[in-house]
Design a protein around this motif. Structure first.
Motif, PDB file in Angstrom:
ATOM      1  N   THR A 150       0.856  -1.199   0.000  1.00 10.07           N
ATOM      2  CA  THR A 150       0.000   0.000   0.000  1.00 10.07           C
ATOM      3  C   THR A 150       0.889   1.246   0.000  1.00 10.07           C
ATOM      4  O   THR A 150       2.087   1.170   0.321  1.00 10.07           O
ATOM      5  N   GLY A 151       0.299   2.367  -0.321  1.00  6.83           N
ATOM      6  CA  GLY A 151       1.018   3.633  -0.267  1.00  6.83           C
ATOM      7  C   GLY A 151       1.408   3.980   1.158  1.00  6.83           C
ATOM      8  O   GLY A 151       2.491   4.522   1.402  1.00  6.83           O
ATOM      9  N   TYR A 152       0.531   3.665   2.071  1.00  2.00           N
ATOM     10  CA  TYR A 152       0.830   3.927   3.488  1.00  2.00           C
ATOM     11  C   TYR A 152       2.119   3.197   3.880  1.00  2.00           C
ATOM     12  O   TYR A 152       3.027   3.766   4.502  1.00  2.00           O
ATOM     13  N   ASN A 181       5.350   4.677   2.237  1.00  2.00           N
ATOM     14  CA  ASN A 181       5.843   5.890   2.891  1.00  2.00           C
ATOM     15  C   ASN A 181       6.508   5.587   4.231  1.00  2.00           C
ATOM     16  O   ASN A 181       7.575   6.126   4.543  1.00  2.00           O
ATOM     17  N   HIS A 190       0.224  14.064   3.606  1.00  2.00           N
ATOM     18  CA  HIS A 190      -0.619  12.914   3.930  1.00  2.00           C
ATOM     19  C   HIS A 190      -0.180  12.266   5.255  1.00  2.00           C
ATOM     20  O   HIS A 190       1.013  12.239   5.573  1.00  2.00           O
ATOM     21  N   SER A 239       0.307   9.334   6.170  1.00  2.00           N
ATOM     22  CA  SER A 239       1.316   8.275   6.099  1.00  2.00           C
ATOM     23  C   SER A 239       2.740   8.844   6.056  1.00  2.00           C
ATOM     24  O   SER A 239       3.672   8.223   6.567  1.00  2.00           O
ATOM     25  N   ASP A 255       3.809  15.821  -0.387  1.00  2.00           N
ATOM     26  CA  ASP A 255       2.842  15.334  -1.372  1.00  2.00           C
ATOM     27  C   ASP A 255       3.192  16.011  -2.697  1.00  2.00           C
ATOM     28  O   ASP A 255       3.702  17.139  -2.692  1.00  2.00           O
ATOM     29  N   SER A 264      -3.488  15.942  -1.153  1.00  2.00           N
ATOM     30  CA  SER A 264      -4.631  15.038  -1.256  1.00  2.00           C
ATOM     31  C   SER A 264      -5.963  15.672  -0.877  1.00  2.00           C
ATOM     32  O   SER A 264      -6.999  15.274  -1.396  1.00  2.00           O
ATOM     33  N   ASP A 281       5.632  12.223  -2.805  1.00  2.00           N
ATOM     34  CA  ASP A 281       4.552  11.232  -2.863  1.00  2.00           C
ATOM     35  C   ASP A 281       3.479  11.784  -3.794  1.00  2.00           C
ATOM     36  O   ASP A 281       2.720  12.665  -3.427  1.00  2.00           O
ATOM     37  N   ALA A 323       0.729  10.460  -5.092  1.00  2.00           N
ATOM     38  CA  ALA A 323      -0.433   9.561  -5.124  1.00  2.00           C
ATOM     39  C   ALA A 323      -1.550  10.092  -6.025  1.00  2.00           C
ATOM     40  O   ALA A 323      -2.211   9.328  -6.722  1.00  2.00           O
ATOM     41  N   HIS A 324      -1.763  11.415  -6.011  1.00  2.00           N
ATOM     42  CA  HIS A 324      -2.887  11.977  -6.761  1.00  2.00           C
ATOM     43  C   HIS A 324      -2.485  12.587  -8.108  1.00  2.00           C
ATOM     44  O   HIS A 324      -3.351  13.021  -8.869  1.00  2.00           O
ATOM     45  N   THR A 376       1.104   5.705  -6.083  1.00  2.00           N
ATOM     46  CA  THR A 376       0.210   4.662  -5.590  1.00  2.00           C
ATOM     47  C   THR A 376      -0.609   4.112  -6.758  1.00  2.00           C
ATOM     48  O   THR A 376      -0.787   4.771  -7.775  1.00  2.00           O
ATOM     49  N   LYS A 401      -5.324   4.574  -6.908  1.00  2.00           N
ATOM     50  CA  LYS A 401      -6.063   5.765  -7.304  1.00  2.00           C
ATOM     51  C   LYS A 401      -6.249   5.770  -8.836  1.00  2.00           C
ATOM     52  O   LYS A 401      -7.016   4.985  -9.340  1.00  2.00           O
ATOM     53  N   GLY A 452      -2.000  -1.058  -4.236  1.00  2.00           N
ATOM     54  CA  GLY A 452      -0.565  -1.139  -4.008  1.00  2.00           C
ATOM     55  C   GLY A 452       0.118   0.182  -4.284  1.00  2.00           C
ATOM     56  O   GLY A 452      -0.541   1.216  -4.484  1.00  2.00           O
TER      57      GLY A 452
HETATM   58  C1  LIG Z   1      -3.943   7.661  -0.600  1.00  2.00           C
HETATM   59  C2  LIG Z   1      -2.629   8.205  -0.254  1.00  2.00           C
HETATM   60  C3  LIG Z   1      -1.634   7.393   0.299  1.00  2.00           C
HETATM   61  C4  LIG Z   1      -1.913   5.989   0.735  1.00  2.00           C
HETATM   62  O1  LIG Z   1      -1.945   5.117  -0.323  1.00  2.00           O
HETATM   63  P1  LIG Z   1      -2.670   3.724  -0.133  1.00  2.00           P
HETATM   64  O2  LIG Z   1      -2.199   2.875  -1.243  1.00  2.00           O
HETATM   65  O3  LIG Z   1      -4.144   4.000  -0.168  1.00  2.00           O
HETATM   66  O4  LIG Z   1      -2.253   3.200   1.216  1.00  2.00           O
HETATM   67  C5  LIG Z   1      -0.383   7.924   0.476  1.00  2.00           C
HETATM   68  N1  LIG Z   1      -0.121   9.209   0.181  1.00  2.00           N
HETATM   69  C6  LIG Z   1      -1.061  10.027  -0.324  1.00  2.00           C
HETATM   70  C7  LIG Z   1      -0.708  11.448  -0.648  1.00  2.00           C
HETATM   71  C8  LIG Z   1      -2.352   9.559  -0.543  1.00  2.00           C
HETATM   72  O5  LIG Z   1      -3.286  10.361  -1.003  1.00  2.00           O
END
Ligand SMILES: *Cc1c(COP(=O)(O)O)cnc(C)c1O
Length: 388
Positions: A108-110, A113, A134, A136, A177, A181, A206, A208-209, A238, A241, A247
């Motif tokens: 996972t992203g969590y 990180n 975020h 995490s 980030d 997010s 990070d 993710a978005h 990540t 999303k 993952g």
């Molecule tokens: C959603 C998110 C995560 C966590 O990712 P997951 O795969 O859902 O655990 C980490 N960092 C940011 C910025 C996020 O938005």
């Protein structure tokens, strides 16, 4: 009742009183523009499935095919016997896609990180994090035991000030980030790259978005700003999303990735993702790379929404991304607005503290490439009728 439990009850009661109690809603459909909830079909404006890939037929087909070959469970951690050909191929493709030497998959992203920050940073080091990072990233920083400093959101002057105390014998790390997010704005990566370079600190982004959504080919904010591996040595993306699967990965140099394989505890001590998820993600990656129309469509929908909101006098945040928050202030107001929209057939989530700072509770609207213009117009109509 035992003392401990009455304490828990009191805590829950306090959360309820403050409109901060969280609860789940059970859906009966795949992710998509419409979600099935308690017999109703709701128009969905809160998913992070920005490109509409979570329920894409090709992605599902790859998932099924790989499940036929590899079964469901990966059986063990990557370093024992759980690292399949599908995982390995996905890592190579992600590294290529991001223009990095290598990539390493996390469950996972969590966990990515947590793993990256704790592997590279320790007691003698100093971590600098944006206030709006975020959870995490914040948790990873705290868990590492390094000195932990938070700078005002996207405020490079404030960060410079905080970095003045960094000693030459200390390792620094700037963590941010890419696309924030809950606000949807972009980190000032070019300035952060300069600061990291000047102070010989690591820079970790990070995205993710942004990953899948931004940049010419979807490689995210670092592609949009054309930042290479030297400039951003630690890039996290990540897969749950825009990629529509599950993952995460970190991409970087040979040296970084080998260090993480040896040291990142959330990599070492956990079961690998199911190989079928990796296979499905490889197909997602093809759609991300080839379906430019998804990014174009998303952008035009966001523009349509912004234009409509402006005409209505709604105040939006300075976000160019698919995340468009409407800040309402109190948690009560945000909950009320979300409930109202639900009654009208729209699912828009209320985001409250501690996810966002006190007094900035909001509706967090997100858009998908699968939305149609009429959906945006319907949403705008409902927002207009909202009394808060
Ligand atoms: C959603 C998110 C995560 C966590 O990712 P997951 O795969 O859902 O655990 C980490 N960092 C940011 C910025 C996020 O938005």
């Amino acid at each position: 009742m035992p003392e401990k439990q009455s304490h828990l009850n009191a805590q829950l009661e306090t959360l309820k009183q403050a409109n901060l109690y969280r609860s789940r809603r059970v859906i009966d459909s795949a992710q998509g523009i419409y979600l099935q909830l308690e017999g109703r079909k709701l128009l969905n404006f809160c998913s992070n499935d920005y490109l509409g890939l979570a329920n894409h037929p090709d992605v599902i087909a790859s998932f099924k095919q790989a499940a036929n070959t590899y079964g469901v469970g990966s059986g063990s951690a990557h370093l024992v016997c759980g690292h399949s050909r599908e995982h390995h191929a996905l890592e190579e493709e992600l590294a290529d896609f991001c223009g990095r030497d290598r990539a390493l998959l996390f469950s996972t992203g969590y966990m990515a990180n947590l793993g990256v920050i704790t592997a590279l940073m320790g007691k003698k080091d100093v971590i600098y994090e944006d206030k709006l990072n975020h959870a995490s990233l914040l948790d990873g920083g705290l868990l590492s035991g390094a000195r932990f400093k938070r700078y005002l959101h996207n405020d490079i002057k404030n960060l410079q000030l905080k970095m003045q105390g960094l000693l030459t014998e200390q390792q620094g790390m700037i963590v941010t980030d890419g696309v924030f997010s809950m606000d949807g704005d972009f980190a000032d990566l070019k300035s952060l790259v300069e600061l990291a370079k000047d102070s010989h600190s690591y820079l970790m982004v990070d995205d993710a978005h942004g990953f899948g959504v931004l940049g010419k080919t979807g490689a995210g904010l670092v592609e949009q700003y054309q930042l290479n591996q030297q400039q951003v040595p630690l890039l996290v993306g990540t897969l749950g999303k825009a990629f529509g699967t599950s993952g995460a990965f970190v991409a970087g140099s040979e040296l970084m990735i080998e260090s993480l394989i040896q040291q990142a505890r959330s990599y070492i001590y956990t079961t690998a993702l199911p190989p079928a998820i990796a296979a499905a993600t490889r197909t997602s990656l093809q759609r991300v790379q080839q379906d430019n129309w998804r990014r174009e469509k998303l952008k035009s929908l966001v523009t349509r929404f912004q234009r409509g909101a402006k005409q209505m006098g709604l105040s939006l945040m300075p976000s160019e991304s698919a995340i468009q928050p409407i800040v309402l202030g109190s948690s009560a107001k945000a909950m009320q607005a979300s409930e109202y929209l639900l009654q009208q057939g729209f699912w828009v989530s209320a985001i409250r503290p501690p996810t966002v700072p006190q007094g900035s509770a909001r509706l967090r609207l997100t858009f998908s490439a699968l939305h149609q213009e009429q959906h945006i117009d319907q949403l705008l109509g409902a927002l207009e009728g909202m009394s808060v």
